[in-house]
Design a protein around this motif. Structure first.
Motif, short mmCIF file in Angstrom:
data_model
loop_
_atom_site.label_atom_id
_atom_site.label_comp_id
_atom_site.label_asym_id
_atom_site.label_seq_id
_atom_site.Cartn_x
_atom_site.Cartn_y
_atom_site.Cartn_z
N LEU A 1 -12.48 1.43 5.26
CA LEU A 1 -11.54 0.39 4.83
C LEU A 1 -10.35 0.93 4.03
O LEU A 1 -9.94 0.31 3.04
CB LEU A 1 -12.30 -0.70 4.06
N HIS A 2 -9.81 2.05 4.43
CA HIS A 2 -8.48 2.42 3.94
C HIS A 2 -7.46 1.78 4.90
O HIS A 2 -7.67 1.77 6.12
CB HIS A 2 -8.32 3.94 3.88
N LEU B 1 1.12 4.35 -2.59
CA LEU B 1 0.88 5.74 -2.20
C LEU B 1 2.07 6.63 -2.54
O LEU B 1 1.92 7.82 -2.81
CB LEU B 1 0.59 5.83 -0.69
N SER C 1 0.83 -1.20 0.00
CA SER C 1 0.00 0.00 0.00
C SER C 1 0.87 1.26 0.00
O SER C 1 0.61 2.22 -0.73
CB SER C 1 -0.91 -0.03 1.23
N GLN D 1 -7.46 -7.91 -0.18
CA GLN D 1 -7.00 -6.66 0.39
C GLN D 1 -6.51 -5.70 -0.69
O GLN D 1 -6.73 -4.50 -0.62
CB GLN D 1 -5.86 -6.90 1.38
N THR E 1 0.32 6.68 5.56
CA THR E 1 1.41 5.76 5.88
C THR E 1 1.97 6.14 7.25
O THR E 1 1.88 7.30 7.64
CB THR E 1 2.56 5.85 4.87
N PHE F 1 -7.07 -0.04 9.25
CA PHE F 1 -7.42 -1.43 9.66
C PHE F 1 -6.34 -2.48 9.42
O PHE F 1 -6.55 -3.64 9.77
CB PHE F 1 -8.75 -1.86 9.02
N TYR F 2 -5.19 -2.12 8.88
CA TYR F 2 -4.19 -3.16 8.59
C TYR F 2 -3.62 -3.83 9.84
O TYR F 2 -2.97 -4.87 9.75
CB TYR F 2 -3.04 -2.59 7.75
N PHE G 1 -8.93 -3.38 -2.20
CA PHE G 1 -9.39 -2.23 -1.43
C PHE G 1 -8.36 -1.12 -1.33
O PHE G 1 -8.54 -0.16 -0.58
CB PHE G 1 -9.82 -2.68 -0.03
N LEU G 2 -7.27 -1.24 -2.06
CA LEU G 2 -6.28 -0.17 -2.02
C LEU G 2 -6.89 1.10 -2.61
O LEU G 2 -7.73 1.05 -3.49
CB LEU G 2 -5.03 -0.56 -2.81
N LYS G 3 -6.44 2.23 -2.08
CA LYS G 3 -7.05 3.52 -2.43
C LYS G 3 -7.21 3.69 -3.93
O LYS G 3 -8.24 4.07 -4.42
CB LYS G 3 -6.20 4.66 -1.87
N ILE H 1 -12.63 -9.45 3.50
CA ILE H 1 -11.21 -9.13 3.35
C ILE H 1 -10.36 -9.96 4.29
O ILE H 1 -9.30 -10.46 3.91
CB ILE H 1 -10.96 -7.63 3.62
#
Lengths: 305, 305
Positions: B63-64, A80, A76, A102, B14, B68-69, A105-107, B98
């Motif tokens: 869910l970004h 980014l 992720s 997963q 991040t 939640f990671y 669901f990345l931005k 997920i």
């Protein structure tokens, strides 16, 4: 050229307030190999000031969470940061299915490819090779499919002695052959052997990562003469039965592998959180293999120096 | 009884070398509510010496990954620690899909149930209520479905003045009624109003968590008179256009929500890593809402004290 290992995490099973779960970066002649990727790896990489853009090859030994839960966060963050280069992941094949939901669901959609390379748990296999470095995976003995990894420089060419080049005016094509092992025939017909013409090359450096595993002697042959060996040591001999039941090693067993492999140096890690400090691990291992150290998060080791 | 917020992470997108991604723990009268769960949350929980076994309710705003990671690592650790109590997760419904493939790879089967409670993104909804505390989710305005959460004590009973109990020998069933708002009729037929018989109860304490969101004034009505408001402030006004494009808020916008809501105190967080320090956020927000602080990982705030 550097051949340097940085420990990012050294705890087992769960992180502690002082140790992150397993993760390491090996800088092998400018290639940055990420080895396992427990939760928080990206945080440790930032702290160590290692550029994310340098990491393109990620090796995941097995699918216990403390060895890969940091992967999705890394991917992720690569995204980014706008990185565009392919990421290669060497791992058990199921990893793809685990992280796929997963990734969706990345931005934004991923701006790079993830290339999955499934590991072979039956036998050693070269999984990466370039001009200078080769990586071999080899099966370990754990409760689920697990591999170790051997990172090795290719053998280097011998150094030709300048005085001979000058004396016999050796042409460049001949120099290349000599460096690779040939001797030289002078114009007078004299044969000068390779060994006289050259000084031997530096020994190729190597690093072996033995992730979660029970005591498994076949490993020693595969990593024979390795410069630096990381071997898990979750327990000490006092809890040998636990080690056996959970397919982990004691510090003494790790040291025995180092000794059998004729390693130069041993790093222990993956310590169970029940130990307050690493002294008992070191004491036990050094009785068998004196040149042993205990991994600390953030510590660095020059390989073969 | 405590009503205390602990910030575990306050970065955006991040982690940085100093800030973990979003996560907070609210201790509401002994209930430990985990709010968002970015990567490394379990590490921060250990550092803050909060017992894992106290956490049974986890609220995931959206869910970004930076929110939640850390969840799968938390669940894995609950399991490794042998915890047996159900875990309730209040989140967008897709979270279940997920993490399901990951749950299947946990070392042992889960020893507890995970109960998923899907959030409502159309309107405010009470999602948790017990004898003393109530939690309401409410929609925010972000690039994907996102909720904020309002944690509130139930109104407390008034305190009856002891001298009246003695003077009129008020029986217990009457005392209970009086505490809840009734007056009292004496044996002489005199009516004493509730307000005279009692001192008012302490104001119910409340905390509102406004996760990732663009400026969204309808929120102010929902969290009206909140004691403590956390509101994201990813940017300052200088980058207002970026804030709008990414559905985030500026520090000034966060302060305007606090002012409209008549909040007592505002905590800013979710700072973009491009800012070297929090001064510009504080300066901008305090011009609109003076009682503003900037979140720091590990800082604690008493609610309503």
């Amino acid at each position: 050229m550097p051949f340097e290992l940085t420990i990012l995490g050294s705890s087992s099973a769960t992180p502690t307030s002082e140790r992150y779960p397993t993760a390491q970066v090996l800088n092998a002649l400018g290639r940055f190999f990420l080895i396992d990727c427990g939760e928080g790896t990206q945080i440790q990489i930032r702290r160590q000031k290692i550029g994310f853009s340098k990491i393109q090859h990620i090796f995941i030994s097995h699918l216990h969470g403390d060895h890969f839960y940091g992967l999705i966060g890394m991917i992720s963050t690569f995204n980014l940061l706008g990185l565009k280069k392919d990421i290669h992941i060497y791992s058990p094949s199921q990893l793809k299915d685990i992280i796929q939901p997963q990734l969706e669901f990345l931005k934004a959609g991923l701006q790079f490819n993830i290339v999955f390379h499934p590991l072979n748990f039956k036998k050693p296999q070269v999984i990466y090779s370039d001009k200078k470095v080769e990586v071999t995976s080899f099966p370990l003995k754990h409760s689920i499919n697990t591999c170790g990894f051997l990172f090795k420089e290719h053998p280097k060419e011998a150094n030709i002695k300048k005085e001979y080049v000058k004396k016999y005016n050796i042409p460049i094509p001949e120099i290349i052959k000599i460096k690779r092992g040939a001797g030289f025939q002078t114009s007078e017909g004299e044969f000068i052997p390779h060994e006289e013409l050259t000084t031997p090359p530096p020994r190729p450096r190597s690093y072996a990562f033995c992730s979660d595993t029970a005591f498994h002697p076949p490993v020693a042959e595969i990593i024979k003469d390795v410069d630096l060996l990381y071997h898990e040591a979750t327990f000490t001999e006092e809890l040998k039965e636990w080690a056996q039941n959970t397919y982990h090693s004691t510090a003494r067993e790790a040291a025995e592998i180092a000794k059998m492999a004729n390693a130069r140096q041993l790093i222990l890690g993956h310590f169970s959180a029940r130990y307050k400090n690493v002294s008992p691990f070191l004491k036990e291992a050094r009785a068998v293999f004196p040149n042993t150290v205990a991994a600390e998060d953030g510590s660095r080791y020059e390989v073969g120096e």
